[in-house]
Structures are given as C-alpha cells and as structure tokens.
Design a protein around this motif. Structure first.
Motif, mmCIF file in Angstrom:
data_model
loop_
_atom_site.group_PDB
_atom_site.id
_atom_site.type_symbol
_atom_site.label_atom_id
_atom_site.label_comp_id
_atom_site.label_asym_id
_atom_site.label_seq_id
_atom_site.Cartn_x
_atom_site.Cartn_y
_atom_site.Cartn_z
ATOM 1 N N ALA A 115 -2.591 14.238 -6.232
ATOM 2 C CA ALA A 115 -1.406 13.387 -6.368
ATOM 3 C C ALA A 115 -0.135 14.235 -6.397
ATOM 4 C CB ALA A 115 -1.521 12.537 -7.633
ATOM 5 N N GLN A 116 -0.213 15.402 -6.989
ATOM 6 C CA GLN A 116 0.968 16.285 -7.000
ATOM 7 C C GLN A 116 1.333 16.722 -5.584
ATOM 8 O OE1 GLN A 116 1.572 19.501 -9.811
ATOM 9 N NE2 GLN A 116 -0.101 18.751 -11.088
ATOM 10 N N ARG A 117 0.317 17.100 -4.795
ATOM 11 C CA ARG A 117 0.607 17.536 -3.417
ATOM 12 C C ARG A 117 1.226 16.379 -2.623
ATOM 13 N NH1 ARG A 117 0.840 22.773 -3.782
ATOM 14 N NH2 ARG A 117 1.444 22.649 -1.603
ATOM 15 N N ASN A 123 0.847 -1.187 0.000
ATOM 16 C CA ASN A 123 0.000 0.000 0.000
ATOM 17 C C ASN A 123 0.887 1.243 0.000
ATOM 18 O OD1 ASN A 123 -2.464 -1.379 0.091
ATOM 19 N ND2 ASN A 123 -2.235 -1.696 2.301
ATOM 20 N N THR A 124 0.364 2.321 -0.542
ATOM 21 C CA THR A 124 1.083 3.601 -0.465
ATOM 22 C C THR A 124 1.297 3.922 1.022
ATOM 23 O OG1 THR A 124 -0.072 4.318 -2.454
ATOM 24 C CG2 THR A 124 0.979 6.036 -1.122
ATOM 25 N N PRO A 125 2.525 4.291 1.409
ATOM 26 C CA PRO A 125 2.773 4.561 2.837
ATOM 27 C C PRO A 125 1.859 5.651 3.404
ATOM 28 C CG PRO A 125 4.842 4.403 1.627
ATOM 29 C CD PRO A 125 3.750 4.363 0.605
ATOM 30 N N ASP A 126 1.540 5.491 4.692
ATOM 31 C CA ASP A 126 0.576 6.397 5.351
ATOM 32 C C ASP A 126 0.967 7.868 5.272
ATOM 33 O OD1 ASP A 126 -1.200 4.456 5.968
ATOM 34 O OD2 ASP A 126 -0.464 4.117 8.018
ATOM 35 N N PHE A 127 2.260 8.153 5.415
ATOM 36 C CA PHE A 127 2.644 9.586 5.432
ATOM 37 C C PHE A 127 2.311 10.251 4.095
ATOM 38 C CE2 PHE A 127 6.705 9.842 3.013
ATOM 39 C CZ PHE A 127 7.088 8.510 2.944
ATOM 40 N N ILE A 128 2.272 9.479 3.021
ATOM 41 C CA ILE A 128 1.917 10.050 1.709
ATOM 42 C C ILE A 128 0.388 10.158 1.588
ATOM 43 C CG2 ILE A 128 2.110 9.742 -0.798
ATOM 44 C CD1 ILE A 128 4.713 8.138 -0.224
ATOM 45 N N LYS A 129 -0.299 9.121 2.066
ATOM 46 C CA LYS A 129 -1.774 9.162 2.029
ATOM 47 C C LYS A 129 -2.280 10.354 2.847
ATOM 48 C CE LYS A 129 -2.561 4.677 3.114
ATOM 49 N NZ LYS A 129 -3.187 3.351 3.190
ATOM 50 N N ASP A 130 -1.649 10.568 4.019
ATOM 51 C CA ASP A 130 -2.078 11.688 4.875
ATOM 52 C C ASP A 130 -1.927 13.019 4.139
ATOM 53 O OD1 ASP A 130 -2.658 9.902 6.831
ATOM 54 O OD2 ASP A 130 -0.813 10.232 7.991
ATOM 55 N N ALA A 131 -0.847 13.155 3.399
ATOM 56 C CA ALA A 131 -0.616 14.414 2.663
ATOM 57 C C ALA A 131 -1.706 14.611 1.603
ATOM 58 C CB ALA A 131 0.767 14.397 2.015
ATOM 59 N N ILE A 149 4.935 15.843 -3.236
ATOM 60 C CA ILE A 149 5.885 16.743 -2.555
ATOM 61 C C ILE A 149 6.347 16.062 -1.257
ATOM 62 C CG2 ILE A 149 6.164 18.987 -1.415
ATOM 63 C CD1 ILE A 149 3.980 20.092 -3.328
ATOM 64 N N THR A 150 5.378 15.526 -0.516
ATOM 65 C CA THR A 150 5.703 14.847 0.744
ATOM 66 C C THR A 150 6.551 13.597 0.489
ATOM 67 O OG1 THR A 150 3.683 15.675 1.734
ATOM 68 C CG2 THR A 150 4.658 13.740 2.775
ATOM 69 N N ALA A 151 6.176 12.825 -0.528
ATOM 70 C CA ALA A 151 6.935 11.601 -0.829
ATOM 71 C C ALA A 151 8.404 11.949 -1.085
ATOM 72 C CB ALA A 151 6.324 10.897 -2.044
ATOM 73 N N LEU A 152 8.637 12.954 -1.894
ATOM 74 C CA LEU A 152 10.018 13.252 -2.301
ATOM 75 C C LEU A 152 10.822 13.940 -1.212
ATOM 76 C CD1 LEU A 152 9.523 14.383 -6.013
ATOM 77 C CD2 LEU A 152 10.185 12.134 -5.147
#
Ligand code: GLU
Length: 395
Positions: free
Chosen positions: A275-277, A45-53, A280-283
């Motif tokens: 998805a763009q926002r 699954n996409t990691p939570d910190f990215i989903k939260d963003a 930013i968090t992912a990178l």
C-alpha cells in the motif's frame, strides 16, 4: 467477564460510524433490503494506475518490514504533495506514514496529551476525535455550532473556550460530518486568536481536501506563525477510493514526528509495504486523474439536497465538501410517527433504519444532537430510493 476489562475500554464508546455499518451489514445478511448510507467511503474502485503500482510492488518483492515512519521515497512524495497542494514545506524527517489517518491522529494525541489537558473540538466533529482524546486521558471541550452558521465556529467562540489547560485544537475542513469548508479568510481569523496562545497545538485533519466543490482548500500550517505547532494529517482513503488500503500520514515539527514514530514503533511498526508503494504513485499523479469522482459526488450532493428539500421537517446546509449531508431533524423530536415516539437524533436514526431500511448515523456521536449524518457516497439510484423511503416512513 466484562468486569475484568480495563476502565479504559469500558469507558470507550463504540465508533458509531463503524457500528451502524456493521448493523447494516448484519441486517442485509438476514435478507433485509437495507440501503446503507452510514459509512463514509467512496463506492468507486481504486483507479487502475494505483492498482498497477501495487501489483508491480508485489512482483518486485516489496515484502519486508518498512521503516517505521514509512519508505523514504513515500515520505519524499508526501513532501512534494504538501508543497504542491498545500503550500507547506516539510522534509521527509517531518513525515510519518501510518495505518490510516485515524492512527496518525491517535499517534499525535498519545504523544502530546497528558491527563487533564483540554482538547478543543469545534462541533460537529468526527466521532473518533473525542474517543481518541479520552483514550489519551485528556478532556475534550466542544465548541458548538449550528446549521444557521453553516456549522462554523467564530474567533470569539474559539477565544472563549481557551483555558490555561488547553493543549490542542482539532480542525477538520472539509468537515465530516457537516461538509463545511472554512475559507482562507476564516482560517486566518481563527489563526489570529491561536497566535496569542503559544501553548496550543493545532491538528488539522485534511482527509477530505480533494472532495471539495469550490471553496479552495486552505491548510493552517501554511500560516508561518503557526507552522511550528501545527500537525497536518491526510491520507489516500477518500480522494483515491483506497479506504481499505489503510494509508494515512502526517507532517509535523520534527520532534513531534519523531515522537509519533516512537509510539508507532511500539504498537504497529511501519504500515503495509504494498500500500505504501501504491501511494507513491497515487500522490505523484496529477489530482485531475481523480476529478471524475469529485464531479460525481457533486452531482449526488445536489441530488440528495434536492430530494431532502421536499421532505417535511428536514433542514440541510449546503455542504461544500466531503460526501455527507447533515440534516437537522429536531422538528421530529417529541413527535410520534407510525406509533414510535422520537425523542432525539438516535431515535430518529433508528426509526428510519427500522421503518425505511435506510442506515445513517446519529448526530449525537458527532457532538450535534439535532442532526443525523447521511453519506451520499452511494449510487444515484440508491440515493433516490433511500430518500423516497425516508419520506414515506415520515408521512
Ligand atoms: N471516516 C469514515 C466515516 O466517518 C470511516 C469510518 C470511520 O473510521 O469512522 O464514516
């Protein structure tokens, strides 16, 4: 009515990765117990910190059109990422965010290639490179390699393939489908050849950069003499388990980036705002946050190599990155197994789909007709079961 379709679409091959995935899905719907090792996509699954963003972005009402080339904050984050991970210095005007790395590649092909231009493809190569070059009315020229050289091409081969019509070369390390990772030294040797031919542009597809089991990743745009004609493509799909979010991006000389923005502005515009926002968090987060996935892929790679090692006639290289094995199965060509004559890799892939209920992709689609591609982005149990079924079907 298909005679009403354009020559462009009639001549376009269907993406074999997507076709096999669709076939596997269809068979599953019919109630067949299919193990799909066809599509290359992380099963995490996409990691939570990215989903939260992403959730936050929705709540903050990010809903309007974005700039065609992507939010400035995202392009700045991409510049930081390129500097941190790849030693490449870009400014935000050199970045274009697109709907997947596939669109980034298509943009580049559309803006740089003219009819009759030649595009060099070190083989094996990802299925869509040849199709995209064809769509741009260019001619693709394969530079073959074999399992004996770990699917690497040499500087001599590269030089021999260059003609006055060569406009571009596509590199992809870690490679889909072979998992091959070129070392810095190998890239520099290939780069020395390219230095002599200033009319050639280089597209470096680094989408598997973080799925790497040891050989440090090297970005060809970090070679100063090639920076001005290299386009670096990447995205978040593979490393962050975000395939469906569709975010790819490129860094390029500004005039190429501007042309890609113009092209994209007439086709899709800026890609999805949420998805763009999230990207930013992912990178901006440390790469260590996704290491657990890479570690697990490595365990699975070792598992599948071990298991396939015991199947007669299957020969594998040891992939250093990505999540595919690309066995040479030519041992079976010309043989009849369970009453089925296997003449080539497509027959072999079809045979194991029908007799073992395991979906893979034929190497023919990747310019390597002796091989098949098996994705091990699947659970260890699925991998064990799949190889067991393959082995018993081939007995
Ligand atoms: N790149 C992945 C693959 O090779 C996704 C499918 C595709 O777009 O081809 O399986």
């Amino acid at each position: 009515m298909s005679n009403q379709l354009s020559d462009r679409i009639n001549n376009l091959p269907t993406s074999q990765t997507l076709a096999m995935a669709a076939k596997a899905r269809e068979l599953k719907t019919q109630g067949k117990d299919i193990i799909s090792l066809s599509l290359g996509e992380p099963d995490f699954n996409t990691p939570d910190f990215i989903k939260d963003a992403a959730i936050e972005a929705i709540q903050e009402n990010y809903n309007a059109y974005t700039p065609v080339n992507g939010y400035l904050e995202l392009r700045e984050a991409i510049c930081r990422k390129f500097k941190r991970d790849n030693n490449i210095h870009y400014n935000p005007e050199q970045i274009v965010v697109s709907t997947g790395a596939k669109q980034s590649i298509a943009n580049v092909a559309m803006v740089l290639l003219n009819p009759g231009d030649e595009v060099l493809l070190p083989a094996p190569y990802w299925v869509s490179y040849s199709a995209i070059a064809t769509l741009a009315e260019a001619k693709f020229v394969e530079i073959p390699s074999t399992i004996e050289t770990d699917f690497k091409i040499t500087p001599e081969q590269l030089e021999a393939a260059i003609t006055p019509k060569t406009k571009m070369i596509f590199f992809n390390s870690p490679n889909n489908p072979s998992g091959t990772v070129y070392t810095e030294e190998e890239f520099r040797a290939l780069g020395k050849v390219l230095e002599k031919y200033p009319h050639i542009y280089i597209l470096s597809d680094e989408i598997y950069e973080h799925i790497n089991y040891g050989t440090p990743n090297f970005s060809i745009a970090s070679i100063e003499s090639l920076y001005n004609r290299t386009i670096t493509v990447n995205g978040v799909a593979k490393a962050f388990a975000m395939t469906g979010w569709r975010i790819g991006y490129l860094g390029a000389p500004e005039w190429i980036a501007k042309a890609c923005t113009k092209m994209q502005g007439q086709i899709t515009s800026g890609t999805n705002c949420i998805a763009q926002r999230a990207t930013i968090t992912a990178l901006d987060n440390p790469v260590s946050k996704i290491q657990f996935m890479v570690d697990e892929f490595k365990v699975r790679r070792d598992l599948i190599l071990n298991l396939l090692g015991n199947v007669e006639g299957i020969k594998c290289n040891v992939p250093q990155g990505a999540f595919y094995v690309f066995p040479d199965v030519s041992y079976y060509f010309g043989k009849t197994v369970q009453g089925v004559k296997i003449e080539n890799a497509s027959d072999f892939a079809l045979f194991i789909l029908e007799k073992a209920n395991v979906a893979t992709v034929t190497g023919e689609a990747f310019g390597a007709p002796d091989c098949i591609r098996i994705s091990y982005a699947a659970s260890q149990d699925e991998i064990k079961e799949a190889v067991k079924r393959i082995a018993s079907a081939l007995k």
